[in-house]
Design an enzyme around this catalytic site. Structure first.
Site, PDB file in Angstrom:
ATOM      1  N   GLU A   1     -23.019 -27.996  16.196  1.00 20.14           N
ATOM      2  CA  GLU A   1     -21.821 -28.675  16.687  1.00 20.14           C
ATOM      3  C   GLU A   1     -21.969 -30.194  16.504  1.00 20.14           C
ATOM      4  OE1 GLU A   1     -19.048 -26.971  18.594  1.00 20.14           O
ATOM      5  OE2 GLU A   1     -18.006 -28.890  18.491  1.00 20.14           O
TER       6      GLU A   1
ATOM      7  N   ASP B   1      -2.954 -12.134  35.765  1.00 18.93           N
ATOM      8  CA  ASP B   1      -3.278 -13.349  35.026  1.00 18.93           C
ATOM      9  C   ASP B   1      -2.145 -13.871  34.167  1.00 18.93           C
ATOM     10  OD1 ASP B   1      -5.688 -13.709  36.014  1.00 18.93           O
ATOM     11  OD2 ASP B   1      -6.836 -13.013  34.277  1.00 18.93           O
TER      12      ASP B   1
ATOM     13  N   ASP C   1     -21.033 -21.094  22.685  1.00 15.39           N
ATOM     14  CA  ASP C   1     -19.900 -21.783  22.072  1.00 15.39           C
ATOM     15  C   ASP C   1     -18.908 -22.192  23.154  1.00 15.39           C
ATOM     16  OD1 ASP C   1     -18.047 -22.750  20.326  1.00 15.39           O
ATOM     17  OD2 ASP C   1     -17.455 -20.786  19.520  1.00 15.39           O
TER      18      ASP C   1
ATOM     19  N   ASP D   1     -16.596 -16.866  31.916  1.00 16.40           N
ATOM     20  CA  ASP D   1     -17.052 -18.211  32.216  1.00 16.40           C
ATOM     21  C   ASP D   1     -15.892 -19.194  32.101  1.00 16.40           C
ATOM     22  OD1 ASP D   1     -18.180 -20.710  32.329  1.00 16.40           O
ATOM     23  OD2 ASP D   1     -19.973 -20.146  31.190  1.00 16.40           O
TER      24      ASP D   1
ATOM     25  N   VAL E   1     -15.702 -22.254  29.745  1.00 15.86           N
ATOM     26  CA  VAL E   1     -15.645 -22.018  28.301  1.00 15.86           C
ATOM     27  C   VAL E   1     -14.194 -21.821  27.888  1.00 15.86           C
ATOM     28  CG1 VAL E   1     -16.196 -20.331  26.515  1.00 15.86           C
ATOM     29  CG2 VAL E   1     -17.943 -20.996  28.161  1.00 15.86           C
TER      30      VAL E   1
ATOM     31  N   ASP F   1      -9.872 -17.094  24.206  1.00 11.10           N
ATOM     32  CA  ASP F   1     -11.040 -17.434  25.002  1.00 11.10           C
ATOM     33  C   ASP F   1     -12.223 -16.661  24.445  1.00 11.10           C
ATOM     34  OD1 ASP F   1     -12.824 -18.064  26.937  1.00 11.10           O
ATOM     35  OD2 ASP F   1     -11.408 -17.779  28.571  1.00 11.10           O
TER      36      ASP F   1
ATOM     37  N   SER G   1      12.994 -21.133  22.893  1.00 10.20           N
ATOM     38  CA  SER G   1      12.831 -19.868  22.176  1.00 10.20           C
ATOM     39  C   SER G   1      12.615 -20.083  20.676  1.00 10.20           C
ATOM     40  CB  SER G   1      14.043 -18.976  22.397  1.00 10.20           C
ATOM     41  OG  SER G   1      15.209 -19.656  22.000  1.00 10.20           O
TER      42      SER G   1
ATOM     43  N   ASP H   1     -23.307 -27.338  22.455  1.00 11.08           N
ATOM     44  CA  ASP H   1     -23.203 -25.886  22.214  1.00 11.08           C
ATOM     45  C   ASP H   1     -24.495 -25.280  21.658  1.00 11.08           C
ATOM     46  OD1 ASP H   1     -20.691 -26.008  23.186  1.00 11.08           O
ATOM     47  OD2 ASP H   1     -19.656 -25.398  21.348  1.00 11.08           O
TER      48      ASP H   1
HETATM   49  C1  LIG Z   1     -20.527 -15.729  29.067  1.00  4.29           C
HETATM   50  O1  LIG Z   1     -20.739 -16.482  30.228  1.00  4.29           O
HETATM   51  C2  LIG Z   1     -21.658 -15.920  31.119  1.00  4.29           C
HETATM   52  C3  LIG Z   1     -21.679 -16.773  32.383  1.00  4.29           C
HETATM   53  O2  LIG Z   1     -21.848 -18.135  32.071  1.00  4.29           O
HETATM   54  C4  LIG Z   1     -23.022 -15.858  30.436  1.00  4.29           C
HETATM   55  O3  LIG Z   1     -23.964 -15.253  31.310  1.00  4.29           O
HETATM   56  C5  LIG Z   1     -22.913 -15.038  29.170  1.00  4.29           C
HETATM   57  O4  LIG Z   1     -24.133 -15.042  28.460  1.00  4.29           O
HETATM   58  C6  LIG Z   1     -21.819 -15.574  28.280  1.00  4.29           C
HETATM   59  N1  LIG Z   1     -21.601 -14.675  27.159  1.00  4.29           N
HETATM   60  C7  LIG Z   1     -21.638 -15.067  25.902  1.00  4.29           C
HETATM   61  C8  LIG Z   1     -21.346 -14.034  24.887  1.00  4.29           C
HETATM   62  O5  LIG Z   1     -21.861 -16.223  25.590  1.00  4.29           O
END
Ligand SMILES: *[C@@H]1O[C@H](CO)[C@@H](O)[C@H](O)[C@H]1NC(C)=O
Ligand SMILES: *[C@@H]1O[C@H](CO)[C@@H](O)[C@H](O)[C@H]1NC(C)=O
Ligand SMILES: *[C@@H]1O[C@H](CO)[C@@H](O)[C@H](O)[C@H]1NC(C)=O
Ligand SMILES: *[C@@H]1O[C@H](CO)[C@@H](O)[C@H](O)[C@H]1NC(C)=O
Ligand SMILES: CC(=O)N[C@H]1CO[C@H](CO)[C@@H](O)[C@@H]1O
Length: 575
Positions: free
Chosen positions: A245, A184, A227, A210, A213, A205, A263, A223
């Site tokens: 939100e 990555d 979030d 997801d 997000v 992130d 740099s 939201d």
């Molecule tokens: C993160 O994303 C996944 C897939 O959309 C979801 O199922 C999960 O609840 C999310 N986790 C949080 C901590 O929001």
């Protein structure tokens, strides 16, 4: 392409950093980012100097001081074991030579880490020995004659090709690959890992599984359930059923900050603690592993996107923190697309990693700050390599077109001018480099000359005793700044407003002097080139004040709900 900054990155702990370079081939696929012979030579001279000076400081043998140095290094990334390995290979020769009063230049030429190629000048950091060079070198060679280490040819610049190092190189590479999401590293994803271009470079992130997000997007369904823009604000106020939100951020015109830099923007830095024998201790290297995996940059402290409190303890904050302060809905919306060696001419290679969706995301403030590499390079004659105003005009126009097709409408783009780097020579040339402080024997003049001689100077044009050359470099920088100014006043784009700002080092120097400081304190002591954290923060301060005065719409309004956001969400999940 020129990639001057790899350079010094290989200097202090050359063998370790060679592994580092080896472990990150995917990030920099241009040739020349591997340490050259010049890099290995500097690395050797620095390490041998440190060994010699540690012995002096502690009144110990060279053997004891090598062991001391290794014992200070952390275990991570095999740093300590590599150190012991290298000591076991070269230690006996180094001990012999140092105890015969040979200096680091002689040691490194004898061990063939430094070489004088036919017809090229002899490159040395310390004053030459009193006896003629050939004579001293021959004497030194005799002393280590039957030593096994000389069996290895070092014609190959890659130290990992030395037979006894191949294995450990492979091991280290594997270990690094397996311990982090290596694949990555170069994608445009946000990350939950701090280094390897993770969240020290962009806002963290908040849900790695997801892809919809990420920081900077407009909230999905306000939201209510999660979030989606990672600003730490989500859910529904139980008192009135209104999503937080919506309540706190709607109409506050959130925006992010994106730095396209070199740099200096990435905040390149080699800690003086790593090479200063008189202060060296166990804690001196604790931050080395993190620094290595960040390509020796410290974006988390930089002037534009920094979010941690650094070592400088001045009160100024990064632009990101100020934008966040102004509107807490901007939390985590920063991207640092800065790269060592970046210039107008090679920016195209990495600007693709800019992550902004024109339809889904908030507008951004983009700062284009290629402040050095268009005039800086390490060639013996640096002038022909410099970017011309015509080349600059065409590349910057391309970059702006790219931005116009990627930035949400309502964004702002700033072109930063180039500094006049003559302050480097003016403020440093007769001061002692960290390696020369103990015995008062290496000034920046000598250090610069050594780098240029090896053709690894990050900026031969300004880091030079040749006044004509320094002036030429400044003239070109000024022409390029004028070109940027011209672009900013003559071109119009549909999705952003375009501005030009000076890179005014003189002004921040004055400000620093008003506070009782000295100009040289604004430059990184080890490389004698990069603006340090204080300088970056002062520049950020100047930039902020100027924008606030002249173009307040760029920064947006103060969000009146900031206190409520703080009350409900605390530090919004931190950084
Ligand atoms: C993160 O994303 C996944 C897939 O959309 C979801 O199922 C999960 O609840 C999310 N986790 C949080 C901590 O929001
Ligand atoms: C340094 O060590 C040597 C031998 O161990 C000793 O004779 C000498 O006095 C020491 N010098 C200092 C300044 O401690
Ligand atoms: C961008 O927004 C401005 C107003 O903020 C509007 O006048 C303009 O038409 C928009 N441009 C595009 C391409 O949507
Ligand atoms: C100084 O730099 C100029 C411009 O590159 C060059 O023409 C000149 O030969 C240099 N002078 C010395 C003494 O190297
Ligand atoms: C210009 C630059 O260095 N961009 C980097 C930003 O961070 C991503 C990874 O998060 C890298 O892939 C880019 O090279």
């Amino acid at each position: 392409m020129k990639s001057p900054h790899k350079v010094l990155s290989v200097a202090p702990l050359f063998f370790l950093l060679t592994f580092h370079t080896l472990a990150f081939p995917a990030q920099d696929d241009q040739p020349g980012t591997r340490p050259s012979n010049g890099h290995i030579c500097i690395g050797c001279v620095v390490v041998v100097s440190v060994i010699e000076q540690l012995a002096q400081v502690h009144n110990s043998t060279a053997q004891a001081s090598m062991e001391r140095l290794c014992s200070y290094l952390p275990e991570q990334l095999f740093l300590k074991s590599t150190c012991y390995l290298v000591v076991s290979m070269f230690g006996p020769d180094i001990i012999k030579l140092l105890s015969a009063d040979m200096n680091a230049d002689v040691v490194c030429h004898t061990l063939e880490f430094c070489k004088q190629d036919a017809g090229q000048p002899l490159c040395h950091l310390y004053p030459l020995p009193k006896a003629p060079w050939e004579f001293t070198l021959e004497k030194a060679r005799q002393m280590v004659k039957r030593s096994p280490t000389l069996k290895y040819s070092r014609s190959d610049s890659d130290i990992c090709s030395l037979p006894f190092l191949v294995k450990i190189c492979q091991k280290i590479k594997l270990a690094i690959e397996n311990s982090v999401p290596f694949k990555d590293v170069d994608s445009d994803k946000y990350s939950i890992f701090p280094t390897l271009r993770g969240y020290h470079w962009r806002g963290r992130d908040c849900n790695d599984s997801d892809g919809t997000v990420y920081p900077g997007r407009r909230p999905d369904d306000w939201d209510i359930h999660q979030d989606s823009n990672c600003n730490g604000i989500w859910g529904v106020d139980p008192k009135d059923g209104i999503p937080y939100e919506k309540k706190f951020c709607e109409g506050s015109q959130p925006r992010g900050i994106i730095l396209l830099g070199d740099s200096a923007g990435a905040h390149f830095r080699i800690s003086p603690e790593w090479i200063t024998a008189s202060q060296m201790a166990l804690k001196s290297f604790f931050n080395l592993p993190t620094a290595l995996t960040n390509e020796l940059n410290w974006p988390q402290l930089s002037g534009a996107t920094g979010f941690l409190n650094g070592y400088s303890r001045i009160k100024e904050n990064s632009l990101y923190l100020r934008l966040r302060e102004r509107n807490h809905c901007n939390h985590r919306d920063y991207q640092n697309l800065s790269k060592n060696g970046a210039s107008s001419q090679n920016l195209k290679k990495f600007i693709e990693s800019l992550s902004r969706n024109q339809l889904l995301d908030h507008p951004a403030i983009v700062i284009y700050a290629m402040i050095g590499n268009d005039v800086c390079n390490g060639r013996r004659d640096p002038v022909p390599e410099m970017t011309t105003p015509e080349q600059l005009y065409s590349k910057v126009t391309e970059t702006l077109k790219f931005l116009n097709s990627h930035l949400p409408n309502g964004s702002h783009v700033f072109l930063s001018g180039l500094p006049d780097g003559t302050f480097l020579w003016d403020n440093l040339h007769d001061r002692y480099h960290p390696l020369g402080q103990l015995n008062e024997d290496v000034t920046y003049d000598q250090f610069y000359t050594f780098l240029s001689c090896l053709q690894v100077s990050p900026c031969h044009g300004w880091m030079s005793s040749n006044k004509t050359l320094r002036t030429l470099t400044s003239q070109r920088a000024e022409q390029l700044s004028d070109t940027l100014k011209k672009i900013a006043t003559s071109q119009r784009f549909t999705n952003f407003n375009l501005f030009y700002v000076d890179f005014d080092f003189q002004e921040i120097t004055k400000e620093w002097q008003r506070r009782g400081g000295q100009p040289w304190q604004l430059i990184e002591p080890v490389d004698g080139f990069h603006p340090n954290e204080v300088a970056l923060l002062l520049l950020a301060d100047r930039f902020w004040n100027k924008v606030q005065r002249q173009w307040p719409e760029v920064l947006g309004k103060e969000n009146p709900f900031n206190p409520q956001i703080k009350q409900v969400f605390g530090d919004q999940g931190g950084h």
